[in-house]
Design a protein around this motif. Sequence first.
Motif, short mmCIF file in Angstrom:
data_model
loop_
_atom_site.label_atom_id
_atom_site.label_comp_id
_atom_site.label_asym_id
_atom_site.label_seq_id
_atom_site.Cartn_x
_atom_site.Cartn_y
_atom_site.Cartn_z
N GLY A 220 55.71 121.67 38.25
CA GLY A 220 57.08 121.83 38.68
C GLY A 220 57.27 121.73 40.17
O GLY A 220 58.39 121.50 40.65
N ARG A 221 56.19 121.86 40.93
CA ARG A 221 56.27 121.73 42.39
C ARG A 221 56.01 120.31 42.87
O ARG A 221 56.11 120.02 44.06
N THR B 114 57.48 117.53 41.07
CA THR B 114 58.56 116.65 40.67
C THR B 114 59.36 116.21 41.90
O THR B 114 59.51 116.96 42.86
N TYR C 75 58.72 112.98 37.25
CA TYR C 75 59.82 113.89 36.97
C TYR C 75 59.83 114.30 35.50
O TYR C 75 59.15 113.70 34.66
N GLN D 233 65.36 116.18 42.06
CA GLN D 233 65.10 117.11 40.96
C GLN D 233 64.56 118.41 41.54
O GLN D 233 63.84 118.41 42.55
N ASP D 234 64.91 119.52 40.89
CA ASP D 234 64.37 120.84 41.25
C ASP D 234 64.63 121.20 42.71
O ASP D 234 63.79 121.83 43.36
N TYR E 280 67.95 115.54 36.62
CA TYR E 280 67.46 114.75 37.74
C TYR E 280 68.42 113.60 37.98
O TYR E 280 69.22 113.23 37.10
N ARG F 9 64.65 118.76 32.61
CA ARG F 9 65.45 119.36 33.68
C ARG F 9 66.30 118.26 34.34
O ARG F 9 65.88 117.10 34.38
#
Length: 316
Positions: free
Chosen positions: A144-145, A147, A110, A95-96, A116, A114
């Motif tokens: 968000g950093r 996940t 997660y 993810q991300d 994944y 978004r």
Amino acid sequence: MNTRSPYQSAAFDSVLDLAPFRHAVGEAVVSLDVRAADPETFRGALRGQAAGDVHVLTIAASAHSVHRTESLIRTASQHYFKFTLLEAGTGMIVQDGRESALTAGDMTFYDTDRPYSLLYGDDSRLSVVMFPKDLLSLPADQLGRLTATRLGADSAVGSLVRPYLASLSERVRDLDPHTARRLSRTAVEMVATLVEEGMGSLTAPSGHDGLRRRVLDYIDEHLSSPDLSPPSIAAAHYISVRHLHGLFNDQGTTVSTVIRNRRLERCYDELIDPSSADRSVTSIALANGFVDAAHFSRTFRAHYGLPPSGIRPRRA
């Protein structure tokens, strides 16, 4: 951590082929594209319970992958974080733009808003807790950093979370609703502590983070007041209403949404509490800041999918 057969000891109702497993997972958590290299031999099972808007479950399956795609996200009406403990097997989360290899005992986090992917190359067994994003009052940019990273691998907090979540996911369906709700909320608090520990290595908290937490504490302390509102909260903290809204816009939510959801959570807790069985739905709603019983019932049903009376314990 000791591993075990993926189907051992969870009292699964049944072992499913790929299509019914895909449907069952979508009903239990969020819609997912579930794939298997060999659909004919795939087998999977799950067991769990929704305690209000917190979902706790155990999943066991042969080699497969799950994908949360943009098209599935566009149809979603609820916004969740998911936290997974891999009890047996190996896998990978993506993810991300990050990917992390997972082995038995690893935990990861997660965001269902978004895309994944989770990939399991052999038989696997998972404990999962899924909860609304606004229950995790931590900075969105820092979350968000984290996940698709391994959390609590060698920490004392991680060593406490693992057995608690594994035990809860296996036994949650055997608990009465009030107990399941309390223990599931405890699981969310433990996950929040583990995530916060992971955030500590990223950056020191900002002034906005501290102010947001003070505002959330104030909201919790004043939920029973029907006068609780963005202007009253802003005035109590000597900031403008615009500044207040900015604190929560950064989290992808609004002040009014936080107030409403926390009131609903408190009402849910009281409605399923046997000690509140003699109180009417209206009295519980009014005691928690709602001013209109009909509006409360509509809002509750929209949020939980059931009317307030539908979750009350039956009298013996």
